[in-house]
Design a protein around this motif. Structure first.
Motif, PDB file in Angstrom:
ATOM      1  N   ARG A  45      -9.364  -6.883 -20.799  1.00  0.00           N
ATOM      2  CA  ARG A  45     -10.645  -7.589 -20.833  1.00  0.00           C
ATOM      3  C   ARG A  45     -10.795  -8.380 -22.130  1.00  0.00           C
ATOM      4  N   TRP A  46     -10.737  -7.700 -23.270  1.00  0.00           N
ATOM      5  CA  TRP A  46     -10.933  -8.380 -24.540  1.00  0.00           C
ATOM      6  C   TRP A  46      -9.774  -9.337 -24.824  1.00  0.00           C
ATOM      7  N   MET A  49      -8.479 -11.474 -20.492  1.00  0.00           N
ATOM      8  CA  MET A  49      -9.620 -12.159 -19.881  1.00  0.00           C
ATOM      9  C   MET A  49     -10.214 -13.195 -20.842  1.00  0.00           C
ATOM     10  N   THR A  50     -10.347 -12.815 -22.092  1.00  0.00           N
ATOM     11  CA  THR A  50     -10.889 -13.739 -23.088  1.00  0.00           C
ATOM     12  C   THR A  50      -9.984 -14.953 -23.262  1.00  0.00           C
ATOM     13  N   VAL A  53     -10.356 -17.334 -20.224  1.00  0.00           N
ATOM     14  CA  VAL A  53     -11.607 -18.111 -20.280  1.00  0.00           C
ATOM     15  C   VAL A  53     -11.498 -19.174 -21.364  1.00  0.00           C
ATOM     16  N   ILE A  72     -14.905 -18.098 -15.657  1.00  0.00           N
ATOM     17  CA  ILE A  72     -15.140 -16.691 -15.994  1.00  0.00           C
ATOM     18  C   ILE A  72     -14.690 -15.801 -14.844  1.00  0.00           C
ATOM     19  N   TRP A  73     -15.074 -16.155 -13.624  1.00  0.00           N
ATOM     20  CA  TRP A  73     -14.679 -15.339 -12.468  1.00  0.00           C
ATOM     21  C   TRP A  73     -13.185 -15.411 -12.211  1.00  0.00           C
ATOM     22  N   ILE A  76     -11.787 -12.960 -14.640  1.00  0.00           N
ATOM     23  CA  ILE A  76     -12.072 -11.587 -14.216  1.00  0.00           C
ATOM     24  C   ILE A  76     -11.091 -11.164 -13.120  1.00  0.00           C
ATOM     25  N   GLY A 118     -14.364  -5.992 -15.650  1.00  0.00           N
ATOM     26  CA  GLY A 118     -14.419  -7.375 -16.126  1.00  0.00           C
ATOM     27  C   GLY A 118     -15.827  -7.925 -16.099  1.00  0.00           C
ATOM     28  N   PHE A 119     -16.551  -7.623 -15.029  1.00  0.00           N
ATOM     29  CA  PHE A 119     -17.950  -8.056 -14.945  1.00  0.00           C
ATOM     30  C   PHE A 119     -18.772  -7.437 -16.070  1.00  0.00           C
ATOM     31  N   TRP A 122     -17.984  -9.150 -19.339  1.00  0.00           N
ATOM     32  CA  TRP A 122     -18.593 -10.477 -19.402  1.00  0.00           C
ATOM     33  C   TRP A 122     -20.099 -10.396 -19.658  1.00  0.00           C
ATOM     34  N   ARG A 123     -20.777  -9.541 -18.934  1.00  0.00           N
ATOM     35  CA  ARG A 123     -22.244  -9.482 -19.028  1.00  0.00           C
ATOM     36  C   ARG A 123     -22.763  -8.659 -20.209  1.00  0.00           C
TER      37      ARG A 123
END
Length: 148
Positions: A45-46, A49-50, A53, A72-73, A76, A118-119, A122-123
């Motif tokens: 994720r960090w 995913m980062t 994006v 973003i999606w 994810i 992942g969601f 992000w949130r």
């Protein structure tokens, strides 16, 4: 909490070859919490995913505004798929040989959780993803003890 219950519940749908070896190949809870909850979230994720994006924002959006929702999606889902695929070596080590059913089960089950984490990342940030991942392992472990 629901993630932990879901993690326990999907075990009932595991292919026979995985269900047969599940008990003798139990990873200690502390390893699942520390490696799964912290290391996998930092890496996927960090980290991944980062980067995905950021690359989409920089190359496709030309550094204008905030990253678009579609990027973003995309990040994810891609990181979740790689999270799922990353569990294949452990599954192969457990059963000795990967079958198509086993590979689909391992990748799809872990991808669902990867999308959830992942969601949350992000949130709500990295801490939310780490806590959810670690808590899912803890809840699943506790439920498996209570049910057994």
């Amino acid at each position: 909490m629901l993630g932990g219950l879901g993690l326990f519940a999907i075990g009932g749908y595991a292919p026979a070859e995985l269900a047969d070896v599940e008990q003798p190949f139990t990873v200690p809870l502390v390893a699942r919490v520390l490696y799964g909850g912290i290391t996998e979230e930092l890496l996927l994720r960090w980290g991944l995913m980062t980067v995905l994006v950021w690359m989409a924002w920089r190359l496709l959006q030309r550094r204008k505004g905030t990253p678009q929702l579609v990027y973003i999606w995309f990040a994810i889902v891609v990181s979740a798929l790689l999270f799922g695929a990353g569990h294949l070596p452990a599954a192969a080590a457990q059963v000795g040989e990967l079958t198509a059913d086993l590979a689909v089960f391992v990748v799809s089950a872990n991808t669902v959780f990867g999308i959830l984490f992942g969601f949350l990342f992000w949130r709500y940030g990295l801490e939310a993803a780490i806590i959810a991942h670690a808590f899912a392992h803890m809840v699943s472990h506790i439920v498996s003890i209570v049910v057994a």
